[in-house]
Design an enzyme around this catalytic site. Structure first.
Site, PDB file in Angstrom:
ATOM      1  N   LYS A  45     -21.202  55.419  38.522  1.00 21.83           N
ATOM      2  CA  LYS A  45     -21.560  55.688  37.250  1.00 21.83           C
ATOM      3  C   LYS A  45     -23.096  56.459  37.399  1.00 21.83           C
ATOM      4  O   LYS A  45     -23.224  57.376  36.633  1.00 21.83           O
ATOM      5  CB  LYS A  45     -21.714  54.589  36.274  1.00 21.83           C
ATOM      6  CG  LYS A  45     -22.093  55.017  35.153  1.00 21.83           C
ATOM      7  CD  LYS A  45     -22.390  53.580  34.084  1.00 21.83           C
ATOM      8  CE  LYS A  45     -22.721  53.788  32.739  1.00 21.83           C
ATOM      9  NZ  LYS A  45     -24.278  54.367  32.658  1.00 21.83           N
ATOM     10  N   LYS A  47     -24.156  58.175  39.768  1.00 27.28           N
ATOM     11  CA  LYS A  47     -23.806  59.541  40.256  1.00 27.28           C
ATOM     12  C   LYS A  47     -23.689  60.531  39.009  1.00 27.28           C
ATOM     13  O   LYS A  47     -24.123  61.676  39.188  1.00 27.28           O
ATOM     14  CB  LYS A  47     -23.032  59.808  41.149  1.00 27.28           C
ATOM     15  CG  LYS A  47     -23.495  59.297  42.581  1.00 27.28           C
ATOM     16  CD  LYS A  47     -22.303  59.111  43.819  1.00 27.28           C
ATOM     17  CE  LYS A  47     -22.677  58.630  45.066  1.00 27.28           C
ATOM     18  NZ  LYS A  47     -23.540  59.474  45.834  1.00 27.28           N
ATOM     19  N   LEU A  48     -22.754  60.045  38.405  1.00 26.57           N
ATOM     20  CA  LEU A  48     -22.263  60.860  37.252  1.00 26.57           C
ATOM     21  C   LEU A  48     -23.336  60.984  36.175  1.00 26.57           C
ATOM     22  O   LEU A  48     -23.405  62.110  35.422  1.00 26.57           O
ATOM     23  CB  LEU A  48     -20.993  60.121  36.620  1.00 26.57           C
ATOM     24  CG  LEU A  48     -19.672  60.311  37.559  1.00 26.57           C
ATOM     25  CD1 LEU A  48     -18.710  59.437  37.147  1.00 26.57           C
ATOM     26  CD2 LEU A  48     -19.112  61.555  37.352  1.00 26.57           C
ATOM     27  N   LYS A  72     -11.165  45.433  36.839  1.00 26.44           N
ATOM     28  CA  LYS A  72      -9.896  44.967  36.400  1.00 26.44           C
ATOM     29  C   LYS A  72      -9.963  43.400  36.298  1.00 26.44           C
ATOM     30  O   LYS A  72     -10.554  42.797  37.255  1.00 26.44           O
ATOM     31  CB  LYS A  72      -8.770  45.340  37.332  1.00 26.44           C
ATOM     32  CG  LYS A  72      -7.532  45.624  36.901  1.00 26.44           C
ATOM     33  CD  LYS A  72      -6.534  46.222  38.027  1.00 26.44           C
ATOM     34  CE  LYS A  72      -5.292  46.621  37.440  1.00 26.44           C
ATOM     35  NZ  LYS A  72      -5.016  47.687  36.649  1.00 26.44           N
ATOM     36  N   LYS A 139       2.257  64.486  32.809  1.00 30.74           N
ATOM     37  CA  LYS A 139       3.329  63.561  33.163  1.00 30.74           C
ATOM     38  C   LYS A 139       4.471  63.890  32.226  1.00 30.74           C
ATOM     39  O   LYS A 139       4.210  64.545  31.028  1.00 30.74           O
ATOM     40  CB  LYS A 139       3.052  62.150  32.730  1.00 30.74           C
ATOM     41  CG  LYS A 139       2.182  61.573  34.054  1.00 30.74           C
ATOM     42  CD  LYS A 139       2.037  59.861  33.863  1.00 30.74           C
ATOM     43  CE  LYS A 139       1.697  59.297  35.126  1.00 30.74           C
ATOM     44  NZ  LYS A 139       1.524  57.810  35.026  1.00 30.74           N
ATOM     45  N   HIS A 147      -7.176  62.266  37.704  1.00 27.46           N
ATOM     46  CA  HIS A 147      -7.607  61.084  38.444  1.00 27.46           C
ATOM     47  C   HIS A 147      -8.056  61.188  39.742  1.00 27.46           C
ATOM     48  O   HIS A 147      -7.274  61.832  40.705  1.00 27.46           O
ATOM     49  CB  HIS A 147      -6.412  60.170  38.410  1.00 27.46           C
ATOM     50  CG  HIS A 147      -5.571  59.739  37.084  1.00 27.46           C
ATOM     51  ND1 HIS A 147      -4.598  58.659  36.992  1.00 27.46           N
ATOM     52  CD2 HIS A 147      -6.186  60.051  35.925  1.00 27.46           C
ATOM     53  CE1 HIS A 147      -4.596  58.653  35.828  1.00 27.46           C
ATOM     54  NE2 HIS A 147      -5.356  59.277  35.253  1.00 27.46           N
ATOM     55  N   GLU A 166     -11.643  54.131  41.112  1.00 24.01           N
ATOM     56  CA  GLU A 166     -10.922  55.089  40.548  1.00 24.01           C
ATOM     57  C   GLU A 166     -11.702  55.893  39.252  1.00 24.01           C
ATOM     58  O   GLU A 166     -12.259  55.101  38.605  1.00 24.01           O
ATOM     59  CB  GLU A 166      -9.600  54.532  39.715  1.00 24.01           C
ATOM     60  CG  GLU A 166      -8.655  55.688  38.965  1.00 24.01           C
ATOM     61  CD  GLU A 166      -7.567  54.865  38.428  1.00 24.01           C
ATOM     62  OE1 GLU A 166      -6.392  55.014  38.676  1.00 24.01           O
ATOM     63  OE2 GLU A 166      -7.768  54.346  37.296  1.00 24.01           O
ATOM     64  N   ALA A 178      -4.217  59.239  24.590  1.00 29.68           N
ATOM     65  CA  ALA A 178      -3.723  58.135  25.475  1.00 29.68           C
ATOM     66  C   ALA A 178      -4.006  56.858  25.113  1.00 29.68           C
ATOM     67  O   ALA A 178      -3.439  55.833  25.358  1.00 29.68           O
ATOM     68  CB  ALA A 178      -4.945  58.542  26.737  1.00 29.68           C
ATOM     69  N   HIS A 182      -0.891  54.179  24.681  1.00 32.46           N
ATOM     70  CA  HIS A 182      -1.430  53.057  25.456  1.00 32.46           C
ATOM     71  C   HIS A 182      -0.584  52.052  24.520  1.00 32.46           C
ATOM     72  O   HIS A 182      -0.160  50.900  24.976  1.00 32.46           O
ATOM     73  CB  HIS A 182      -2.595  52.942  25.701  1.00 32.46           C
ATOM     74  CG  HIS A 182      -2.865  51.849  26.725  1.00 32.46           C
ATOM     75  ND1 HIS A 182      -3.632  50.718  26.485  1.00 32.46           N
ATOM     76  CD2 HIS A 182      -2.578  51.910  28.144  1.00 32.46           C
ATOM     77  CE1 HIS A 182      -3.539  49.854  27.740  1.00 32.46           C
ATOM     78  NE2 HIS A 182      -2.951  50.779  28.643  1.00 32.46           N
TER      79      HIS A 182
HETATM   80  P1  0O2 Z   1      -5.000  49.992  32.719  1.00 32.01           P
HETATM   81  O1  0O2 Z   1      -4.947  48.958  31.761  1.00 32.01           O
HETATM   82  O2  0O2 Z   1      -5.418  51.561  32.055  1.00 32.01           O
HETATM   83  O3  0O2 Z   1      -5.489  49.975  33.978  1.00 32.01           O
HETATM   84  P2  0O2 Z   1      -1.406  52.945  40.559  1.00 32.01           P
HETATM   85  O4  0O2 Z   1      -2.722  52.425  39.626  1.00 32.01           O
HETATM   86  O5  0O2 Z   1      -1.813  54.062  41.421  1.00 32.01           O
HETATM   87  O6  0O2 Z   1      -0.511  51.763  41.178  1.00 32.01           O
HETATM   88  P3  0O2 Z   1       0.216  54.815  39.106  1.00 32.01           P
HETATM   89  O7  0O2 Z   1       0.657  54.833  38.053  1.00 32.01           O
HETATM   90  O8  0O2 Z   1       0.655  55.433  40.372  1.00 32.01           O
HETATM   91  O9  0O2 Z   1      -0.172  53.379  39.737  1.00 32.01           O
HETATM   92  O10 0O2 Z   1      -1.291  55.492  38.941  1.00 32.01           O
HETATM   93  P4  0O2 Z   1      -1.818  56.682  38.190  1.00 32.01           P
HETATM   94  O11 0O2 Z   1      -0.642  57.431  37.768  1.00 32.01           O
HETATM   95  O12 0O2 Z   1      -3.022  57.451  38.711  1.00 32.01           O
HETATM   96  O13 0O2 Z   1      -2.205  55.845  36.670  1.00 32.01           O
HETATM   97  C1  0O2 Z   1      -3.019  54.746  36.552  1.00 32.01           C
HETATM   98  C2  0O2 Z   1      -3.947  54.625  35.475  1.00 32.01           C
HETATM   99  O14 0O2 Z   1      -3.839  55.837  34.478  1.00 32.01           O
HETATM  100  C3  0O2 Z   1      -3.012  53.679  34.235  1.00 32.01           C
HETATM  101  O15 0O2 Z   1      -3.724  52.386  34.557  1.00 32.01           O
HETATM  102  C4  0O2 Z   1      -3.672  54.221  32.997  1.00 32.01           C
HETATM  103  O16 0O2 Z   1      -5.070  53.684  32.749  1.00 32.01           O
HETATM  104  C5  0O2 Z   1      -3.526  55.803  33.304  1.00 32.01           C
HETATM  105  N1  0O2 Z   1      -2.360  56.306  32.961  1.00 32.01           N
HETATM  106  C6  0O2 Z   1      -1.459  56.837  33.774  1.00 32.01           C
HETATM  107  N2  0O2 Z   1      -0.386  57.379  33.001  1.00 32.01           N
HETATM  108  C7  0O2 Z   1      -0.584  57.008  31.670  1.00 32.01           C
HETATM  109  C8  0O2 Z   1       0.170  57.354  30.660  1.00 32.01           C
HETATM  110  O17 0O2 Z   1       1.472  57.907  30.562  1.00 32.01           O
HETATM  111  N3  0O2 Z   1      -0.356  56.895  29.368  1.00 32.01           N
HETATM  112  C9  0O2 Z   1      -1.412  56.311  29.404  1.00 32.01           C
HETATM  113  N4  0O2 Z   1      -1.910  56.004  28.115  1.00 32.01           N
HETATM  114  N5  0O2 Z   1      -2.364  56.130  30.405  1.00 32.01           N
HETATM  115  C10 0O2 Z   1      -1.838  56.336  31.579  1.00 32.01           C
HETATM  116  P5  0O2 Z   1      -2.722  51.074  34.459  1.00 32.01           P
HETATM  117  O18 0O2 Z   1      -3.030  50.087  35.565  1.00 32.01           O
HETATM  118  O19 0O2 Z   1      -1.269  51.528  34.051  1.00 32.01           O
HETATM  119  O20 0O2 Z   1      -3.210  50.621  33.334  1.00 32.01           O
END
Ligand code: 0O2
Length: 227
Positions: A45, A47-48, A72, A139, A147, A166, A178, A182
């Site tokens: 944070k 750094k940003l 988390k 997606k 990401h 992340e 989003a 969500h």
């Molecule tokens: P939260 O509650 O936001 O933390 P991984 O985390 O690597 O096991 P994945 O799906 O491969 O799982 O990772 P990815 O695609 O990098 O997505 C991780 C996070 O991006 C999610 O965390 C969401 O915050 C966000 N995200 C990804 N896809 C979507 C989407 O389709 N819609 C929305 N609104 N957010 C998305 P979490 O753990 O799912 O949820």
């Protein structure tokens, strides 16, 4: 009153963590690890924030509007580990979960996302672990964001440790989308879910066009001579 609610939460969290760790690790070890993730999140944070301060002087605008940080919750950590059949140990948690420390950077314009990400990744204490560009390759539901999983060293009293964070970059409009999308995930029964998904997908396309056009307008304004 507030204090007792906090204590109840503390007790519940403790019981929950002990239940999941099931005697394999101590709660103190789990807490220390979460503290280390928090330190790594603060490093990134900062750094940003530094980049934003420097670039806002150069560009006369802020590359990002908002930055949000979160660790988390134990509930979601254990939920994700259970779902992915990860052994319930602190070592496995550190090895397999990449998003315990999460930062979301909200920019006005798509090009600022790539500029900030490049500047962050150019720093010599940052290692890129993984990159998913859901802006260039959205997606199927229309979700767009960049990401990065990065590793940064933290310096504690008795150790130096690389930690993973992340970082999600998105525009204000993508964030708006989003957040609404969500909400669908937490509703078990939605009438006309398919038509809502279709509408969301259509809105995601409109947002991408809008972001692109706003960026073009900004470029024209910036390119115009001063009065
Ligand atoms: P939260 O509650 O936001 O933390 P991984 O985390 O690597 O096991 P994945 O799906 O491969 O799982 O990772 P990815 O695609 O990098 O997505 C991780 C996070 O991006 C999610 O965390 C969401 O915050 C966000 N995200 C990804 N896809 C979507 C989407 O389709 N819609 C929305 N609104 N957010 C998305 P979490 O753990 O799912 O949820």
């Amino acid at each position: 009153m507030e204090k007792s609610v906090g204590n109840m939460q503390e007790i519940r969290n403790r019981e929950q963590v002990e239940m999941f760790l099931n005697g394999k690790d101590s709660i103190e070890k789990f807490r220390r690890t979460l503290m280390q993730y928090e330190c790594a999140m603060l490093e990134i944070k900062t750094k940003l924030d530094v980049l934003n301060t420097e670039l806002s002087l150069q560009k006369s605008r802020n590359p990002f509007e908002t930055i949000k940080c979160r660790i988390k919750s134990p509930e979601s950590i254990f939920g994700k580990m259970e779902k992915n059949n990860i052994p319930m140990t602190v070592e496995a948690m550190e090895k397999y979960l990449n998003d315990i420390a999460g930062i979301r950077v909200i920019c006005s314009f798509p090009d600022d996302i790539y500029m900030l990400a490049d500047c962050l990744l150019a720093q010599d204490d940052i290692t890129l672990v993984a990159r998913k560009d859901y802006i260039k390759k959205p997606k199927p539901n229309g979700y767009r964001s960049l990401h990065l999983i990065v590793e940064v060293p933290i310096f504690l009293t008795d150790e130096k440790k690389p930690m993973r964070v992340e970082v999600q970059f998105r525009t204000i409009a993508m964030d708006f989308w989003a957040s609404l999308e969500h909400k669908m995930k937490y509703k078990k029964h939605i009438d006309k879910a398919e038509s809502i998904s279709n509408e969301l997908f259509y809105c995601a396309e409109l947002i991408a066009q809008l972001d692109g056009r706003m960026q073009q307008i900004r470029e024209k304004i910036e390119g115009a001579p001063e009065l």
